[in-house]
Design an enzyme around this catalytic site. Sequence first.
Site, PDB file in Angstrom:
ATOM      1  N   ARG A  23      53.701  38.193   7.792  1.00 49.54           N
ATOM      2  CA  ARG A  23      54.283  39.420   8.351  1.00 49.54           C
ATOM      3  C   ARG A  23      54.176  39.516   9.862  1.00 49.54           C
ATOM      4  NH1 ARG A  23      54.995  43.823   4.782  1.00 49.54           N
ATOM      5  NH2 ARG A  23      55.611  44.988   6.638  1.00 49.54           N
ATOM      6  N   HIS A  48      41.580  24.334   8.030  1.00 50.21           N
ATOM      7  CA  HIS A  48      42.329  23.080   7.963  1.00 50.21           C
ATOM      8  C   HIS A  48      43.652  23.286   8.700  1.00 50.21           C
ATOM      9  CE1 HIS A  48      43.415  19.314   5.414  1.00 50.21           C
ATOM     10  NE2 HIS A  48      44.214  19.391   6.475  1.00 50.21           N
ATOM     11  N   ARG A  50      47.129  22.541  10.503  1.00 52.23           N
ATOM     12  CA  ARG A  50      48.160  21.519  10.372  1.00 52.23           C
ATOM     13  C   ARG A  50      49.154  21.652  11.527  1.00 52.23           C
ATOM     14  NH1 ARG A  50      46.661  22.282   4.834  1.00 52.23           N
ATOM     15  NH2 ARG A  50      46.385  20.250   3.819  1.00 52.23           N
ATOM     16  N   HIS A  55      49.535  28.075   8.604  1.00 53.78           N
ATOM     17  CA  HIS A  55      48.443  28.995   8.259  1.00 53.78           C
ATOM     18  C   HIS A  55      47.501  29.094   9.452  1.00 53.78           C
ATOM     19  CE1 HIS A  55      46.921  25.072   7.056  1.00 53.78           C
ATOM     20  NE2 HIS A  55      47.694  25.053   5.975  1.00 53.78           N
ATOM     21  N   GLU A  75      38.689  20.739   9.039  1.00 52.23           N
ATOM     22  CA  GLU A  75      39.291  19.655   8.268  1.00 52.23           C
ATOM     23  C   GLU A  75      40.634  19.289   8.884  1.00 52.23           C
ATOM     24  OE1 GLU A  75      37.758  21.010   3.814  1.00 52.23           O
ATOM     25  OE2 GLU A  75      39.876  21.171   4.356  1.00 52.23           O
ATOM     26  N   HIS A 196      37.973  21.198  -3.535  1.00 49.28           N
ATOM     27  CA  HIS A 196      39.364  21.243  -4.015  1.00 49.28           C
ATOM     28  C   HIS A 196      39.390  21.660  -5.482  1.00 49.28           C
ATOM     29  CE1 HIS A 196      43.668  20.567  -4.272  1.00 49.28           C
ATOM     30  NE2 HIS A 196      43.664  20.369  -2.967  1.00 49.28           N
ATOM     31  N   ASP A 197      39.897  22.864  -5.715  1.00 49.80           N
ATOM     32  CA  ASP A 197      40.072  23.440  -7.051  1.00 49.80           C
ATOM     33  C   ASP A 197      38.764  23.793  -7.761  1.00 49.80           C
ATOM     34  OD1 ASP A 197      42.783  23.354  -6.743  1.00 49.80           O
ATOM     35  OD2 ASP A 197      43.101  21.567  -7.959  1.00 49.80           O
ATOM     36  N   HIS A 220      41.222  28.556  -1.843  1.00 44.98           N
ATOM     37  CA  HIS A 220      42.301  29.153  -2.625  1.00 44.98           C
ATOM     38  C   HIS A 220      41.774  29.980  -3.790  1.00 44.98           C
ATOM     39  CE1 HIS A 220      46.371  29.504  -4.258  1.00 44.98           C
ATOM     40  NE2 HIS A 220      45.843  29.253  -5.441  1.00 44.98           N
TER      41      HIS A 220
END
Length: 244
Positions: A23, A48, A50, A55, A75, A196-197, A220
């Site tokens: 937004r 992390h 990029r 993000h 990362e 991760h996960d 996440h």
Amino acid sequence: MTELPHTKLSINVNKIATLRNSRGGNNPDLVQTALNCESFGAQGITVHPRPDERHIRYQDVFDLKAAIATEFNIEGNCQEEKFIQLVLANKPTQVTLVPDALGQITSNHGWDTIKNQEYLKDIVAVFQEAGIRVSLFVDPDPRMVEAAATTGTDRIELYTESYATNYLLNKELALTPYLQAAKVAQQASLGLNAGHDLDLHNLRYFAQNIPGLLEVSIGHALICDALYLGLEVTIQRYLDQLKS
């Protein structure tokens, strides 16, 4: 079964930045959220960034470095020169080197530490000379762990997607390659991280059974849980998974 009450929880705040960017403006406030995570018990903050800054923005890294008091973990893909310069300019507690491709949605494999051994030796030295702890993102393959040790890295981070995927099918089998990799890491005097996960369903079993686990990085799942439980309660629940 190995009890590891001192495994640190580092919270990846990428998803907070994603929501903010959707937004424009500064709602939610990324830095304030990171400070809240710390006050609620998190022992580290992970980002992390990029190249497309979809993000985490590069300025976010500077802002977080100036504000947070816990461990800071950056990362990213060290084959991007801008990433290298960003890390060296901020000197985080730890840099986690991930072999991402340009435009990749999320990390989905570890380094081939055999094929990239000489390159990794050189880049690990660059960060260590700046006083930054280095961790290499690797799959749970003993060969990759052994080769990682030859690069001079301080730690490895085990990529736990396959563990999370197979946990509900057979948690013992899902854990087996990670246990083997962890034992090789111990023999090689490598520090051990994982991420991760990992979530509230599978984290406790992993942490209880992986020897020498120093840190988990979770983003996440934790942010998704916070939508239902609230951020403070969610962080406490994740910390509880690491205590027993």
